[in-house]
Scaffold this active site. Structure first.
Site, PDB file in Angstrom:
ATOM      1  N   ASP A  14      46.898  16.946  52.697  1.00 41.92           N
ATOM      2  CA  ASP A  14      47.516  15.626  52.570  1.00 41.92           C
ATOM      3  C   ASP A  14      47.284  14.666  53.727  1.00 41.92           C
ATOM      4  O   ASP A  14      47.379  13.462  53.533  1.00 41.92           O
ATOM      5  CB  ASP A  14      49.024  15.791  52.347  1.00 41.92           C
ATOM      6  CG  ASP A  14      49.684  14.529  51.819  1.00 41.92           C
ATOM      7  OD1 ASP A  14      48.979  13.700  51.205  1.00 41.92           O
ATOM      8  OD2 ASP A  14      50.889  14.350  52.021  1.00 41.92           O
TER       9      ASP A  14
ATOM     10  N   HIS B  85      53.037  21.560  47.614  1.00 43.50           N
ATOM     11  CA  HIS B  85      52.925  20.827  48.869  1.00 43.50           C
ATOM     12  C   HIS B  85      54.304  20.302  49.231  1.00 43.50           C
ATOM     13  O   HIS B  85      54.838  19.418  48.566  1.00 43.50           O
ATOM     14  CB  HIS B  85      51.938  19.661  48.745  1.00 43.50           C
ATOM     15  CG  HIS B  85      51.878  18.817  49.977  1.00 43.50           C
ATOM     16  ND1 HIS B  85      51.518  19.329  51.195  1.00 43.50           N
ATOM     17  CD2 HIS B  85      52.170  17.509  50.193  1.00 43.50           C
ATOM     18  CE1 HIS B  85      51.576  18.368  52.108  1.00 43.50           C
ATOM     19  NE2 HIS B  85      51.981  17.256  51.526  1.00 43.50           N
TER      20      HIS B  85
ATOM     21  N   ASP C 119      56.515  18.565  51.943  1.00 44.54           N
ATOM     22  CA  ASP C 119      56.630  17.777  53.170  1.00 44.54           C
ATOM     23  C   ASP C 119      57.911  18.130  53.915  1.00 44.54           C
ATOM     24  O   ASP C 119      58.998  18.124  53.321  1.00 44.54           O
ATOM     25  CB  ASP C 119      56.669  16.284  52.834  1.00 44.54           C
ATOM     26  CG  ASP C 119      55.365  15.788  52.253  1.00 44.54           C
ATOM     27  OD1 ASP C 119      54.375  15.783  52.988  1.00 44.54           O
ATOM     28  OD2 ASP C 119      55.342  15.398  51.074  1.00 44.54           O
TER      29      ASP C 119
ATOM     30  N   HIS D 295      52.762  15.245  59.000  1.00 40.43           N
ATOM     31  CA  HIS D 295      51.955  14.062  58.696  1.00 40.43           C
ATOM     32  C   HIS D 295      52.745  12.916  58.074  1.00 40.43           C
ATOM     33  O   HIS D 295      52.155  11.865  57.767  1.00 40.43           O
ATOM     34  CB  HIS D 295      50.765  14.441  57.799  1.00 40.43           C
ATOM     35  CG  HIS D 295      51.147  15.097  56.508  1.00 40.43           C
ATOM     36  ND1 HIS D 295      51.280  16.460  56.380  1.00 40.43           N
ATOM     37  CD2 HIS D 295      51.425  14.588  55.288  1.00 40.43           C
ATOM     38  CE1 HIS D 295      51.612  16.760  55.143  1.00 40.43           C
ATOM     39  NE2 HIS D 295      51.717  15.641  54.458  1.00 40.43           N
TER      40      HIS D 295
END
Length: 999
Positions: free
Chosen positions: A190, A66, A68, A440
């Site tokens: 997430d 994951h 970001d 996000h």
């Protein structure tokens, strides 16, 4: 990205081709989207899945990372692995390592999600490496999930920006890898709560399913008991099922591996030690613990297939650690089948897991609401980020509006817009900056301060590129070579040109598909001006003194003493030009005594004030003859500020936790001064040195404007504060209120209630806050008060007849969700704390017709006119007015997208902007003729695409799913009147690729 309390501490537990269009395709006039060709030797997608065993419990191991696109570090720092003193993470090394390891064992699988990162990495690879990666994709060993430029936030994003960022990412995958690059599964592991409109968007983009990691802890506990962690989400009450139906799965451990099975270099779990001659042999222990974990997980899911996410934040930088242990885990666990074990472990992907759920042919519980608000524990409601970093949220919304204007003018101005009189311009820089901003941890406001600064800097750079394009396009359309000036600080009355020039012109570009009237306020230093429109007719204009609040907030960035106010009108997808000339000094308006007036009024609305308090007392719609009591004031909640995590949860970037359910009033009275003239009536209210407001009513407006200014929020008492405005009315709302989902469909809310489980309310304020993206309203049988916002904010209805909206947050403690710093925004301009200014628009209507007012009003705020200025006299040959459309679109139709696709094609999205139930007049099907749409473009060919423009509409196939307790609805089929005359039904978005030439 962030840390979930419960997980961290409880991990143990129809494209048609009619004859005319076919001829265009066959003759090469209309090209297919890249990547839609037939597959020959590829075995990707569902064909690449490993075999499962129907009589066993199949455990699907999904290796993933994951990544970001900004959070604790900037997007660039994350990609290169810079600033590892903040966080050890380097995306380029992750992709290098994963590709290397996938080549060593054809059984291995990996999914990648953030196309914005992958695009950067791909550009740096050699052609031989690119071919190698293409082979991995074609064989299904490397699979893309989600596929957007980022993994967007779901609470604070606007649907138009979400669609854009998904389109960018999916187009790159389509053009690079063809059909094997198309994700089958949406993957939002997430984001901090999940919006119904996102699910609707994903369904219309052709996804077969959707997986996420976070939901309210009470909701999860309930779903585990009844085995409803996998469900069918009906994400629209207007679109005919299954058009917006989306199978949705809730992952078992957020997006982390089961406890004890993390083998990344960032983890501390023991590797599998499988040499019995060496110390600490642990295969038997690992196998036993894994079998126990698998069987425990299977108890709360519905089929004999379960999924385990083997990875987490920025993992697989040394992929050998993961894969070496996963290979062993699969081998040793499956070896137990000879001893009677019924557990089968395999490398898998989310799409392969989804395929097995589909093959099970079961019925699934149906959900029609959303997954807000989200709490990970009794006092930990993630509802603060709905408002966090309000200035960035507004800048993102303005940037979205600028991008749409930039995209449109690139089409309308033709090739010269990209390379013209003012140099090289492009829309791509802003498009990618906006795509990153949907992340996000971007527009959500949950990033570190230096990262927030980087997002804003990217948007500013993108806008600079677009300014060149816009100037080139307008030069071509107007025939004028005059330099164009853009004033980005008009909200604080700063524009050097208008402040100093005695004669200038302003061009008003309208990105909407209908004629728009709009009030313009320009900073000036004269006291009398003349304004003429495109026909030389004088326009009523008035001069007002700059307010005290504006003088303070602009901090020496401008020197205007007055504002010139007048109404402009611009045609659909076009511009109008107004000429402004300084006349002579003379008084322009009269300052009334303190406490006056008791009323402001135009032909549509009347607002009354208490002369003693200076506050509003009522609002009347003069057309419908309805009046409500209305008071409005400013309050703040003191934030819980305990710094002991285990004993008291604090408010922070994510979490809203006031230390009392009763907010503190800023002031029971406001100092007032008022101005009334033929253009605008305004009451300027001063509540405190850090809170002020202007109540405005323009002469032709059906909405009251509340322009609020908040900050610097005082923290001298070492107390963080969360500032709200509250509207208290006589409306009998019966604990119900309504909020939009990502700026589109409206959902009903009820205080202390969740539609799908019995809520135990533990936070009476934060637990009743919901995201407000563009509007919220309360109503009874007779009256509806709608509040249209200019950015995403959080709000709720804590009392009957009341609506409160959080405007600003200044906090002194971190909330222990990973960001590691307090939300205490400052800058060079505001070293004492951030000052924020914004607008709320109030509309009072009968409930049956309220949407006819608030739908177009909200679109005007989202897609606001773009102003550009030129100094001096206009050239007589200048074209003063232009419309890109032959006529205004019908009121129910919104032109969502008009952008250049390739040299000879444009991408067009038209949408019906009303829900099926909200308007007797507008909630009807509407037909639009595509050939008669544009004034300057000939449409030679048309083909329909899915929403994300990466599949032909008539080739889009999705899994069918059957809901429980309902007969499976048959999709209604509608035929357009012709290939050119397309019909839009309530809430329908249709996407077209048009082959065009300039007339």
């Amino acid at each position: 990205m962030s840390y979930d309390f419960a997980l961290v501490f409880n991990m143990a537990v129809h494209l048609r081709f009619p004859t005319a269009v076919l001829l265009l395709v066959c003759s090469g006039v209309l090209s297919f989207p890249v990547g839609q060709e037939k597959r020959d030797t590829t075995t990707c997608g569902y064909q690449s899945c490993h075999a499962t065993k129907p009589t066993m419990l199949n455990v699907h191991l999904v290796p993933h990372t994951h990544d970001d696109v900004g959070w604790l570090k900037t997007v660039d720092q994350y990609f290169y692995g810079d600033r590892n003193d903040i966080q050890h993470a380097g995306v380029q090394y992750i992709l290098d390592s994963v590709v290397d390891q996938l080549l060593k064992n054809p059984d291995r699988r990996f999914i990648y999600v953030e196309t914005g990162f992958f695009y950067r990495w791909w550009k740096q690879q050699s052609s031989s490496m690119q071919q190698t990666v293409k082979q991995l994709v074609n064989e299904g060993r490397l699979e893309f999930a989600n596929g957007g430029w980022c993994m967007s936030d779901e609470a604070t994003t606007h649907y138009s920006a979400v669609i854009d960022q998904m389109t960018i990412g999916l187009r790159f995958l389509n053009e690079t890898f063809g059909i094997c690059g198309r994700p089958r599964v949406a993957w939002h592991i997430d984001p901090f709560g999940h919006a119904r409109e996102h699910a609707s968007i994903f369904a219309q983009m052709g996804y077969d399913g959707f997986f996420f990691g976070r939901l309210d802890y009470q909701d999860r506990n309930h779903r585990m008991k009844v085995k409803e962690q996998e469900l069918l989400w009906r994400a629209s009450d207007s679109l005919t099922p299954p058009m917006a139906d989306l199978f949705t799965g809730i992952l078992p451990n957020g997006y982390n591996p089961p406890e004890g099975f993390c083998w990344d270099q960032l983890c501390s779990d023991a590797p599998i030690r499988d040499d019995p001659d060496l110390e600490d042999y642990n295969v038997d222990d690992v196998v036993w613990r894994f079998l126990h974990a698998a069987k425990s997980q299977a108890l709360v899911y519905k089929t004999n297939h379960i999924i385990m996410t083997m990875g987490s934040d920025f993992q697989y930088e040394n992929a050998n650690l993961w894969y070496k242990n996963l290979d062993k885990l699969i081998r040793y666990v499956n070896a137990q089948q000879t001893n009677g074990s019924n557990v089968n472990v395999l490398y898998s992907t989310p799409s392969c897991y989804l395929q097995e759920l589909h093959r099970a042919n079961l019925t699934w519980s149906l959900k029609t609401d959303d997954f807000f608000p989200y709490a990970d524990n009794a006092h930990n409601f993630w509802t603060g980020y709905f408002t966090s970093r309000p200035a960035l949220k507004r800048y993102e919304r303005i940037s979205n509006s600028n991008l749409q204007s930039c995209n449109q003018l690139e089409v309308l101005g033709g090739p010269v817009s990209r390379k013209g009189l003012f140099g090289l311009g492009d829309s791509e820089t802003l498009r990618k900056a906006m795509a990153v901003a949907q992340h996000h941890d971007a527009v959500s406001g949950t990033e570190k301060q230096h990262v927030a600064n980087d997002y804003a800097k990217r948007l500013a750079k993108g806008w600079q590129h677009c300014q060149v394009l816009v100037s080139n396009s307008l030069a071509s359309l107007t025939g004028s070579s005059a330099e164009r000036i853009y004033c980005d600080n008009l909200n604080v009355s700063v524009c050097p040109l208008t402040e100093s020039s005695k004669k200038f012109s302003v061009s008003v570009y309208n990105p909407l598909g209908r004629t728009v009237a709009w009030p313009v306020r320009l900073p000036v230093n004269g006291t009398a001006y003349s304004v003429t429109d495109t026909r030389g007719k004088y326009v009523d204009c008035q001069v007002l003194p700059v307010s005290r609040a504006t003088q303070e907030v602009r901090r020496n960035r401008g020197f205007a003493s007055n504002e010139l106010v007048f109404q402009v009108q611009a045609p659909p997808l076009g511009y109008s030009t107004y000429s402004v000339s300084l006349l002579k000094d003379q008084p322009s308006s009269t300052l009334l005594p303190h406490g006056a007036p008791t009323v402001i009024q135009n032909k549509f609305l009347q607002v009354t004030f208490d002369p003693d308090t200076g506050l509003m007392t009522s609002l009347t719609n003069l057309e419908t003859k309805q009046t409500i009591k209305l008071t409005q004031n400013f309050y703040w909640y003191n934030a819980s500020d305990g710094n002991n995590y285990e004993s008291q949860q604090t408010s922070g970037a994510y979490i809203f936790r006031p230390n009392s359910s009763t907010p503190l009033m800023v002031n029971s009275k406001a100092k007032v001064e008022s101005f009334q003239n033929s253009v605008v009536q305004e009451v300027r209210q001063w509540f405190a040195p850090w809170v002020s407001q202007v109540v405005r009513l323009y002469s032709d407006s059906k909405a009251v404007e509340l322009e609020w200014t908040v900050g610097p929020v005082p923290v001298n008492d070492r107390q963080g504060k969360e500032v709200i405005t509250r509207l208290d009315t006589s409306i009998k709302s019966s604990e119900f209120f309504y909020t939009d989902s990502n700026g589109r469909e409206v959902l009903q809310r009820k205080k202390d209630f969740r539609p799908t489980w019995q809520l135990k309310q533990t936070e009476p304020i934060a637990g009743n806050y919901y995201p407000i993206n563009s509007r919220a309203f309360i109503k009874d049988d007779m009256d509806q008060l709608t509040v249209v916002t200019d950015r995403s904010q959080g709000g709720g209805s804590i009392y009957n007849g009341s609506l409160e909206i959080m405007l600003h947050r200044r906090l002194l403690y971190d909330d222990y969700r990973g960001v590691g710093e307090a939300l205490d925004e400052k800058s060079e301009i505001f070293p004492d704390g951030l000052v924020v200014r914004g607008r709320l628009l109030l509309s009072l209507e009968r409930p049956a017709s309220a949407a006819d007012a608030h739908r177009p009003l909200a679109q005007e705020v989202v897609s606001q006119p773009l102003l550009s200025f030129t100094d001096g006299d206009l050239n007589q040959s200048t074209r003063l007015e232009f419309s890109g459309l032959q006529a205004s679109l019908p009121p129910a139709v919104h032109l969502l997208t008009l952008s250049q696709w390739d040299k000879e094609s444009v991408l067009l999205r038209l949408e019906h902007q009303f829900q099926s139930w909200e308007s007797k007049v507008s909630s009807q099907p509407v037909t639009v003729n595509l050939q008669k749409l544009f004034s300057t473009l000939d449409v030679l060919g048309v083909s329909e695409l899915n929403l994300s423009a990466n599949q032909w509409k008539d080739e889009m196939r999705r899994f069918d799913w059957t809901p429980e307790k309902e007969e499976k609805p048959l999709p209604k089929t509608f035929e357009d009147l012709s290939v050119w005359e397309i019909t839009l039904r309530p809430m329908e978005i249709r996407t077209f690729l048009l082959r065009v030439t300039f007339k």
